[in-house]
Design an enzyme around this catalytic site. Structure first.
Site, PDB file in Angstrom:
ATOM      1  N   LYS B  78       0.852  -1.183   0.000  1.00 57.02           N
ATOM      2  CA  LYS B  78       0.000   0.000   0.000  1.00 57.02           C
ATOM      3  C   LYS B  78       0.897   1.245   0.000  1.00 57.02           C
ATOM      4  O   LYS B  78       1.920   1.274   0.700  1.00 57.02           O
ATOM      5  CB  LYS B  78      -0.896  -0.019   1.249  1.00 57.02           C
ATOM      6  CG  LYS B  78      -1.924   1.104   1.317  1.00 57.02           C
ATOM      7  CD  LYS B  78      -2.766   0.961   2.589  1.00 57.02           C
ATOM      8  CE  LYS B  78      -3.854   2.022   2.674  1.00 57.02           C
ATOM      9  NZ  LYS B  78      -4.649   1.888   3.913  1.00 57.02           N
ATOM     10  N   SER B 153      -9.533   1.740   3.060  1.00 56.74           N
ATOM     11  CA  SER B 153      -8.655   2.474   2.170  1.00 56.74           C
ATOM     12  C   SER B 153      -7.632   1.612   1.440  1.00 56.74           C
ATOM     13  O   SER B 153      -7.063   2.066   0.443  1.00 56.74           O
ATOM     14  CB  SER B 153      -7.922   3.550   2.965  1.00 56.74           C
ATOM     15  OG  SER B 153      -7.088   2.958   3.949  1.00 56.74           O
ATOM     16  N   SER B 177      -9.659  -0.537   7.380  1.00 50.87           N
ATOM     17  CA  SER B 177      -9.089  -0.330   6.046  1.00 50.87           C
ATOM     18  C   SER B 177      -8.382  -1.542   5.435  1.00 50.87           C
ATOM     19  O   SER B 177      -7.999  -1.496   4.267  1.00 50.87           O
ATOM     20  CB  SER B 177      -8.122   0.854   6.058  1.00 50.87           C
ATOM     21  OG  SER B 177      -8.848   2.057   5.926  1.00 50.87           O
TER      22      SER B 177
END
Lengths: 506, 487
Positions: B78, B153, B177
């Site tokens: 990420k 996210s 997330s």
């Protein structure tokens, strides 16, 4: 604590210094209430939250940095153990309580010298609180409360064209200093005069240097001070409007700035005006404090607990362990030296001003008479250290060399002038005084018969002086002693010369 | 060919049927093919990956048995995770072009194990969002239906795993997330106990809630990655130094005799009936495996969302203060310092980030602190205590991960409905607990996730329950349409 109030302006010094003499009467109607905040950088090896060196002066800009003290995305702080210990030690020296639980908080504000946009500091649970510092001002004892001693990190430094960041055309940021451990010592508003404030700072700085946590450099800013000043009608308990004074970079500046501010506020009040709560900066060149910002622009720092650092639990065993590392503090040491060596209070205070001086004195006084050691340290050695800008313990001669020199003097091997000459010669270069004396034949001339011959020659050659002395002019003897010393190349024992001359001229 | 797990690839690498370089080439080719519709990546890191694949090849040759199961296996990170010299943006324009001069702890541990980093994945800006639509660089798609969001996210990480490009990716979980996108994308997503994985090198959103964790295709893989990244770190004082134990030890123990709680508040209003039905079916499976189920209550759940949306923005308002245009990232020059700050942050931050910075600044302001931040901290304590009390009677909790399946892009344009996505995940962050999402069926053709929650530091128990369920069902073997093209 107000019972120790010292009348501002009551000693006449105020009117001597005041720029506006007409305010003098106004000043005496009021009592000053002063509280000081001191920021002291800690002498740790590394910074507060990273492994960078805490020594930042003189390094190329931004070279003494890492991702942590640069505040780069993703980094985290790690508490410097030594900084905590130094702060606890300081707090103990200032008679503070050490709670068993303490935490760090974020103080949020934007400024280019603050890389994270917040300073890690301590808000409602500082490392220590409720201490005091005792000292004397003009012979009267003063006890100033210490609200708290807490730990935080220093900011970087800015270099800009112009005085003020906002109007500078360009500014450069140097983060070498960012993250250096900084201790904040908040004093209670217990001080009643500029003199008391200065003395508080002198004593506080002395303690920090004694316990080895700070180098006490006001000019370079490792020891910095802000003051809160307000005035109230004498006898009143109410507090007046508080003004914060910044930018005082020497003890003298502190004294002058506070004196100025007291007079300024008194003049405003006496003239029927009201004071604004504001921050004012001391401008040395103008000898005045100048308004920087008023309370309407006061920051809301939005303090909240630093989520990157768990709270610290400092149990009493830890605090006791730190307490055991506490050296003897200056006031106690002065008292002890007074008792042990029969020093006057004044001499004891001078000799214990710095820890190294006190160490030197104790080392010397164990080898030569205490009074001799005190006289030399406070006289010729102090003058020389000042002139050459090298403290004795850092000089080539060192404490041991001086001890050897004074032993020669004490034993009568050399006389005073020779000792003084050797002190000056060996102070920086160093060397063994005994060897030099031996090598150059500087030993004292104490052969009475040989000296007597020289004394007679001098009397014969200075008949006028001899006659003056015989006529009762004591001063004439000094001239004759000088001549004898000169004739012996300075090696004669002055007391012996003195006696022989008196005998011959009797 | 189908998408494979870490375990499968580790086996193939050792039997010589493939090489790190070949796996990498396949992953890159697959990523490039999928990207136009998926946008799972903000950048592919081919050069770094080739270096790492070659090194992994040497490591495997030297010591195939001693090498980590992660050695030579491609993965993705990420874009909130710092890698030395690799652009790291956190999905924000304000960090566009920024290359960190260091690599974070969790990532370094994977690199040291021989991981091969294919790229940096798309995410909501500074991890603030539940759909990846808040990425400054455009949204990511869901491999099951690219018109829909992958969740967020960590949406890019979920999408690339679900698409079969890589067997695992790291994400970060502040309020759900990792788990929520795993649920919406039909993969496994694990959020460790707060303090088990170092946050050093994770671009902070809300420091007291953020944890790094894996998104994988199997529970065993999640445990393998967790074992590699977890454990004390002298650079993170909130990271627990106590020994980790073996997180894989509990795999295969089953759930016979385990007491599982079903929080009443996590099954009620707001949960899509079809999602509830899938989760109830999953619970029946667990019961069939010998676990006992009972309803429990976490009465303060209703306050979780508002508590979270005070604490997280408060911390974020402070954490994001460093993006001021002075030293790195975007700067909008202006002769006035204040204007430079304002213009830089106005242009650099997106709407959701600004909203949260404003919320947090307000919550911490003088005069409001007690009413908001302090009160929220008290409620947070109450929520944590309620979990602790419930865990006196049950060994783990099971619930839906997300109230709904993947929604269509643009569908949730008001912030509150978006915030509702995390209503059953964020209490887990508030209490610092470990939680996992495992695929548990479809509604109708979109994945549904089952959440398993355990007491603090009982991460292995989360794996134990999730693994037992996974092994008893076939859901985790279902492949998204995009995964069918994986080589």
């Amino acid at each position: 604590m107000a019972h120790l109030a010292i009348a501002v302006g009551g000693d006449g010094r105020v009117s001597a210094q005041t720029a506006e003499p007409q305010t003098n009467s106004a000043v005496s109607a009021y009592e000053a209430v002063i509280g000081l905040e001191v920021h002291a950088q800690l002498l740790t090896r590394s910074k507060m939250f990273c492994a960078c060196s805490a020594e930042y002066i003189g390094k190329p800009a931004n070279s003494n940095t890492c991702p942590v003290c640069l505040g780069l995305p993703g980094v985290l702080p790690v508490i410097n153990r030594q900084a905590v210990e130094y702060t606890v030690l300081t707090a103990l020296a200032l008679n503070c309580e050490i709670p068993e639980f303490t935490k760090f908080d974020r103080k949020n504000y934007f400024y280019p010298d603050l890389p994270k946009g917040y300073q890690i500091s301590q808000y409602d649970m500082p490392l220590s609180r409720n201490g005091w510092l005792e000292f004397e001002v003009e012979g009267a004892p003063v006890r100033c409360g210490i609200t708290r001693v807490h730990l935080e990190e220093d900011t970087g430094t800015l270099h800009h064209a112009g005085d003020v960041l906002q109007s500078a055309r360009s500014s450069l940021v140097d983060l070498n200093r960012a993250g250096v451990p900084l201790m904040e010592i908040v004093g209670e508003p217990d001080l009643r005069s500029a003199e008391a404030a200065r003395e508080y700072l002198v004593r506080l700085r002395q303690i920090l240097m004694y316990i080895g946590v700070n180098d006490g450099n006001l000019e370079q800013g490792s020891f910095r001070c802000d003051a809160n000043v307000s005035l109230r009608v004498r006898g009143s308990d109410a507090l007046g409007t508080k003004v914060e004074i910044k930018n005082m970079n020497s003890f003298r500046a502190v004294h002058r700035a506070l004196q100025y501010e007291i007079e300024r506020q008194a003049a405003v009040l006496a003239g029927g005006g009201t004071l604004v709560q504001e921050t004012r900066g001391w401008v040395e060149a103008r000898g005045a404090t100048v308004s920087q910002r008023s309370k309407e622009y006061a920051h809301d720092y939005r303090y909240f607990p630093e989520p990157d650092l768990p709270p610290l639990a400092l149990d009493s065993a830890y605090t006791e362990r730190v307490r055991r590392t506490m050296p003897e503090l200056p006031a106690a040491r002065a008292q002890r030296l007074q008792e042990k060596f029969g020093l006057s209070a004044y001499d004891a205070a001078v000799l214990t001003a710095a820890r190294e001086d006190a160490d030197a004195y104790e080392a010397l006084a164990s080898q030569v008479p205490a009074k001799l050691a005190a006289n030399w340290l406070m006289g010729d050695v102090a003058a020389l250290a000042n002139e050459r800008r090298v403290a004795l313990h850092r000089s080539g001669l060192g404490v041991d060399g001086l001890a050897a020199l004074l032993r020669l003097l004490d034993a009568g091997t050399i006389n005073g002038p020779t000792a003084k000459a050797l002190l000056e010669e060996l102070y920086e270069s160093g060397g063994d005084p005994a060897a030099v004396v031996q090598e150059r034949g500087l030993g004292q001339l104490d052969d009475e018969a040989a000296l007597l011959a020289i004394v007679d020659e001098v009397i014969a050659a200075n008949a006028a002086a001899a006659a003056d002395f015989r006529a009762g002019k004591e001063a004439a003897l000094g001239r004759l002693v000088g001549q004898v010393m000169k004739a012996t190349g300075g090696k004669a024992q002055p007391q012996l010369v003195n006696r022989l001359l008196r005998e011959r001229l009797a | 060919m189908t998408a494979r797990t870490i375990t499968q690839l580790a086996h193939e690498l050792r039997e010589g049927s493939t090489t790190p370089r070949r796996l990498l080439d396949n992953a890159l080719a697959h990523a490039e093919a999928a990207e136009p519709s998926l946008h799972a990546y903000l950048a592919l890191t081919r050069e770094l990956a080739e270096r790492q694949a070659d090194e992994a090849g040497r490591m495997l040759e030297r010591d195939p048995d001693g090498a980590s199961p992660l050695c030579g296996v491609p993965m993705a990170l990420k874009d909130v995770l710092c890698v030395d010299g690799v652009e790291t943006t956190a999905g924000s324009r304000i960090l566009s072009g920024w290359k960190p001069p260091y690599t974070g702890t969790a990532v370094q541990r994977l690199f040291d194990a021989g991981a091969v980093c294919v790229g940096k994945t798309n995410c909501d800006e500074f991890a603030m969002g539940s759909s990846t639509e808040n990425s400054a660089f455009g949204p990511a798609g869901n491999p099951w239906d690219v018109e829909r969001v992958p969740g967020g996210s960590s949406g890019g990480s979920a999408a690339t795993v679900a698409a079969g490009t890589v067997p695992y990716a790291l994400g970060s979980d502040t309020g759900g997330s990792i788990r929520q996108p795993a649920s919406l994308s039909g993969v496994v997503g694990f959020k460790p106990t707060y303090g088990r994985v170092s946050r050093y090198g994770l671009i902070a959103f809300a420091s007291s809630l953020d944890q790094i964790g894996p998104l994988t295709r199997s529970v065993e893989d999640a445990a393998i990655v967790y074992a590699a990244i977890a454990g004390g770190d002298p650079r993170d004082s909130t990271c627990d130094p106590r020994p980790l134990g073996d997180p894989l030890e509990t795999l295969g123990r089953g759930v016979e005799g385990l007491r599982l709680g079903v929080p009443r508040e996590y099954m009620g209003e707001g949960i899509d009936p079809d999602v509830r039905a899938r989760v109830e079916e999953a619970m029946a499976v667990l019961e069939g495996l010998g676990a006992s189920l009972r309803e429990v209550s976490l009465p303060t759940t209703h306050a979780g969302l508002s508590t979270y949306y005070i604490i997280a923005p408060a911390e974020c308002s402070s954490n994001l203060a460093r993006y001021d245009g002075v030293r790195f990232g975007l700067r909008e020059d202006d002769p006035s310092l204040t204007e430079m700050y304002l213009r830089t942050r106005d242009r650099g931050f997106g709407v959701e980030v600004k909203r949260r910075v404003m919320l947090g600044t307000y919550a911490l302001s003088s005069g409001y602190y007690d009413a908001y931040y302090r009160k929220a901290q008290k409620v947070r304590t109450v929520i944590a205590e309620e979990f602790a009390r419930v865990f006196e009677d049950v060994d783990a909790l099971v619930s839906p991960t997300s109230p709904s399946v993947a929604f269509t892009m643009g569908d949730r344009d008001d912030p509150l409905s978006m915030y509702m996505c995390d209503v059953v995940t964020l209490p887990v962050n508030l209490a610092g607990l470990p939680g996992i999402s495992v695929p548990c069926g479809f509604s109708p053709e979109l994945p549904v996730g089952l959440q398993v929650i355990a007491p603090r530091f009982e991460d292995a128990r989360v794996f134990q329950v999730a693994h037992a369920y996974e092994q008893a069902t076939e859901w985790h073997t279902s492949q998204s349409p995009l995964a069918a093209t994986a080589a």
